[in-house]
Write a protein that holds these residues in place. Structure first.
Motif, PDB file in Angstrom:
ATOM      1  N   HIS A 138       0.830  -1.207   0.000  1.00  0.00           N
ATOM      2  CA  HIS A 138       0.000   0.000   0.000  1.00  0.00           C
ATOM      3  C   HIS A 138       0.867   1.261   0.000  1.00  0.00           C
ATOM      4  CE1 HIS A 138      -4.154  -1.410   0.308  1.00  0.00           C
ATOM      5  NE2 HIS A 138      -3.715  -2.412   1.050  1.00  0.00           N
ATOM      6  N   ALA A 139       1.965   1.244   0.742  1.00  0.00           N
ATOM      7  CA  ALA A 139       2.861   2.404   0.761  1.00  0.00           C
ATOM      8  C   ALA A 139       3.498   2.618  -0.611  1.00  0.00           C
ATOM      9  CB  ALA A 139       3.933   2.219   1.830  1.00  0.00           C
ATOM     10  N   ARG A 141       2.128   1.863  -3.438  1.00  0.00           N
ATOM     11  CA  ARG A 141       1.105   2.446  -4.305  1.00  0.00           C
ATOM     12  C   ARG A 141       0.967   3.943  -4.040  1.00  0.00           C
ATOM     13  NH1 ARG A 141      -5.142   0.716  -3.970  1.00  0.00           N
ATOM     14  NH2 ARG A 141      -4.829   1.630  -1.907  1.00  0.00           N
ATOM     15  N   ARG A 142       1.007   4.362  -2.771  1.00  0.00           N
ATOM     16  CA  ARG A 142       0.946   5.792  -2.481  1.00  0.00           C
ATOM     17  C   ARG A 142       2.147   6.518  -3.086  1.00  0.00           C
ATOM     18  NH1 ARG A 142      -0.518   3.886   2.610  1.00  0.00           N
ATOM     19  NH2 ARG A 142       1.522   4.434   3.484  1.00  0.00           N
ATOM     20  N   SER A 143       3.302   5.869  -3.034  1.00  0.00           N
ATOM     21  CA  SER A 143       4.480   6.479  -3.650  1.00  0.00           C
ATOM     22  C   SER A 143       4.313   6.599  -5.164  1.00  0.00           C
ATOM     23  CB  SER A 143       5.723   5.645  -3.323  1.00  0.00           C
ATOM     24  OG  SER A 143       6.851   6.148  -3.988  1.00  0.00           O
ATOM     25  N   THR A 145       1.484   6.786  -6.795  1.00  0.00           N
ATOM     26  CA  THR A 145       0.476   7.818  -7.051  1.00  0.00           C
ATOM     27  C   THR A 145       1.088   9.206  -6.914  1.00  0.00           C
ATOM     28  OG1 THR A 145      -1.253   6.348  -6.221  1.00  0.00           O
ATOM     29  CG2 THR A 145      -1.788   8.679  -6.378  1.00  0.00           C
ATOM     30  N   SER A 146       1.927   9.392  -5.898  1.00  0.00           N
ATOM     31  CA  SER A 146       2.596  10.686  -5.730  1.00  0.00           C
ATOM     32  C   SER A 146       3.539  10.966  -6.889  1.00  0.00           C
ATOM     33  CB  SER A 146       3.366  10.705  -4.407  1.00  0.00           C
ATOM     34  OG  SER A 146       2.489  10.543  -3.308  1.00  0.00           O
ATOM     35  N   LYS A 273       5.626  13.762  -0.618  1.00  0.00           N
ATOM     36  CA  LYS A 273       4.706  12.710  -0.170  1.00  0.00           C
ATOM     37  C   LYS A 273       5.180  11.333  -0.627  1.00  0.00           C
ATOM     38  CE  LYS A 273       0.488  15.531  -0.056  1.00  0.00           C
ATOM     39  NZ  LYS A 273      -0.876  15.696  -0.607  1.00  0.00           N
ATOM     40  N   GLY A 274       5.669  11.253  -1.854  1.00  0.00           N
ATOM     41  CA  GLY A 274       6.166   9.976  -2.354  1.00  0.00           C
ATOM     42  C   GLY A 274       7.362   9.480  -1.570  1.00  0.00           C
ATOM     43  N   ALA A 277       6.149   8.028   1.630  1.00  0.00           N
ATOM     44  CA  ALA A 277       5.559   6.700   1.407  1.00  0.00           C
ATOM     45  C   ALA A 277       6.638   5.638   1.218  1.00  0.00           C
ATOM     46  CB  ALA A 277       4.632   6.739   0.191  1.00  0.00           C
TER      47      ALA A 277
END
Length: 469
Positions: A138-139, A141-143, A145-146, A273-274, A277
């Motif tokens: 999940h982390a 994926r957040r990276s 996305t960022s 943010k990335g 993450a």
């Protein structure tokens, strides 16, 4: 000549010309784009955005892979075994009790064997390994996305830079053309005065030289404008021969946007943010590697059907069912220091990610401060060059009037025109730089800017510092 041969020859020539000419082409329609449309086009079809979107898809696939470890694993296997020879083969003829026939229907002596197995395995406890892996996915994926959002910001800024540069180059062409037309008009006036005897030949020669000197800057401006337009087409993924018209004006009308309160930090920037993450993903990876030292508890159930047909083709009634259930505890007692190595690697990767995050955050803060100062500088420069352009235009008008009344020389008029052109070009570049400074500040902040429209009359060089706004 035979008429038939003449007609055949004419048809042959016509077909040859058509073949060499190829398909008929029509001129391309001019593509009109506003700035927002240009940005949307680049975001929709740009190669960088396609790579970023694919990265998000890869991260989502990793989440599904990590989730699969916590779900039941069901596997079906169908196998066929053909025994070419067996130690039990001779028993059928040597023993009247028929042991050979008995073994012929078992896995030991059957010539044909069929197995249909369905096995279900469920992980009951993994010492936190699966949960850590899922958290890491999940982390990631957040990276991703960022990273996609950061790529969007970078592409948007690149398109804006190319768009404003192309518009500014076109306005420079207009200024150079106006200067050439003014010089030619002045030359016509000198020629008229020369015919009347009120101007000398020296004035005429000077006016002719002045008009000729206006051609090279116009040619250079046209080349620069064409090159800037090609750069914009390249950024948008257009064919270089595609006619393109830019519909968003560069110049501000009566007001211009001024930032009301600048962003204080760069924490909202997608790149920051990335990086956060990635640190979370590395932390979860360390927990997952450490959990590999501890046991796993698994439950397994198998439903098996076996058949040993004499002719090789089984029927449904020949299959015999068996059901087994297993509860297994796997404990890696010693793996040749493999776990220690993976934990050491994951721990150092976490330290590396933290250092990269801190460096990126610091660089983002510096870039944000530079962008804020850049907006202040660009605004002050725009106000100064706008005033200078108006003064230079007025000076040229007065020089023309003075020359007509015999109070100034041709050199004064030429110098005033050159100063006016330079001032107008500087104003165009200042407008472009101010628009780009706002775009860079928005990218550095990672969020839209809060601005208010103010007229030029309200703004002075003394009112531009940020603390007064």
């Amino acid at each position: 000549m035979n008429p038939r041969r003449l007609v055949s020859l004419l048809l042959l020539v016509l077909i040859t010309r058509v073949a060499h000419a190829g398909p008929a082409t029509t001129p391309n329609d001019t593509l009109h784009l506003t700035l927002d449309q240009a940005v949307a086009r680049a975001l929709a079809s740009g190669a960088d955005m396609q790579v970023a979107r694919a990265g998000v898809g890869v991260a989502e696939g990793r989440i599904r892979e990590a989730t699969a470890d916590a779900l039941p694993q069901i596997k079906g296997v169908v196998s066929y075994n053909h025994k070419f020879d067996s130690i039990f083969r001779g028993l059928s003829g040597a023993d009247s009790s028929g042991l050979g026939k008995l073994f012929s229907a078992t896995p030991f002596g059957a010539e044909h064997g069929w197995n249909v197995d369905v096995t279900a395995t469920q992980l009951l406890w993994s010492s936190g390994r699966v949960g850590a892996g899922l958290q890491a996915a999940h982390a990631v994926r957040r990276s991703a996305t960022s990273q996609r959002d950061q790529t969007m910001a970078d592409v948007t800024l690149a398109v804006r830079e190319a768009y404003w540069a192309a518009l500014a180059a076109q306005q420079v062409v207009t200024i150079a053309r106006d200067g050439r037309d003014q010089a030619r008009e002045h030359l016509r006036q000198v020629e008229s005065y020369r015919r009347q005897g009120s101007r000398s030949e020296y004035d005429l020669l000077q006016a002719q030289v002045d008009a000729s000197n206006q051609e090279p800057p116009l040619v250079a401006a046209r080349s620069a404008a064409e090159l800037a337009l090609l750069q914009l087409k390249r950024a948008l993924g257009l064919r270089l021969d595609q006619p393109l018209a830019l519909d968003t004006p560069l110049a501000f009308r009566d007001t211009l946007p001024v930032t009301t309160s600048g962003p204080d930090d760069a924490s909202a920037r997608p790149a920051v943010k990335g990086a956060d993450a990635i640190v979370e993903a590395r932390q979860a990876a360390v927990r997952a590697e450490r959990a590999a030292r501890w046991p796993q508890l698994l439950a397994t159930a198998t439903v098996s059907h076996q058949a040993f047909p004499a002719d090789g083709t089984p029927t449904r009634s020949q299959f015999h069912r068996s059901i087994d259930a297993t509860l297994r505890l796997d404990w890696p007692i010693f793996q040749g220091l493999r776990t220690f190595g993976t934990v050491q690697r994951a721990t150092n990767e976490l330290a590396e990610a933290r250092a990269q995050r801190d460096a990126l955050r610091q660089a983002a803060e510096v870039e944000l401060a530079q962008a804020r100062l850049g907006v202040d500088e660009a605004l002050a420069t725009l106000l100064a060059r706008r005033g200078t352009a108006r003064l230079a235009t007025r000076a040229y008008q007065l020089a023309e009037v003075r020359w007509r009344n015999g109070l100034s020389t041709q050199l004064e008029v030429s110098d005033a025109r050159l100063q006016m052109q330079n001032a107008q070009v500087n104003e165009v570049l200042a407008v472009k730089d101010y628009r780009l400074s706002l775009a860079r500040l928005e990218r550095a902040a990672g969020r839209p800017l809060a601005t208010v429209n103010r007229s030029f009359d309200e703004l002075t060089l003394d009112s531009t510092p940020r603390e007064d706004r």
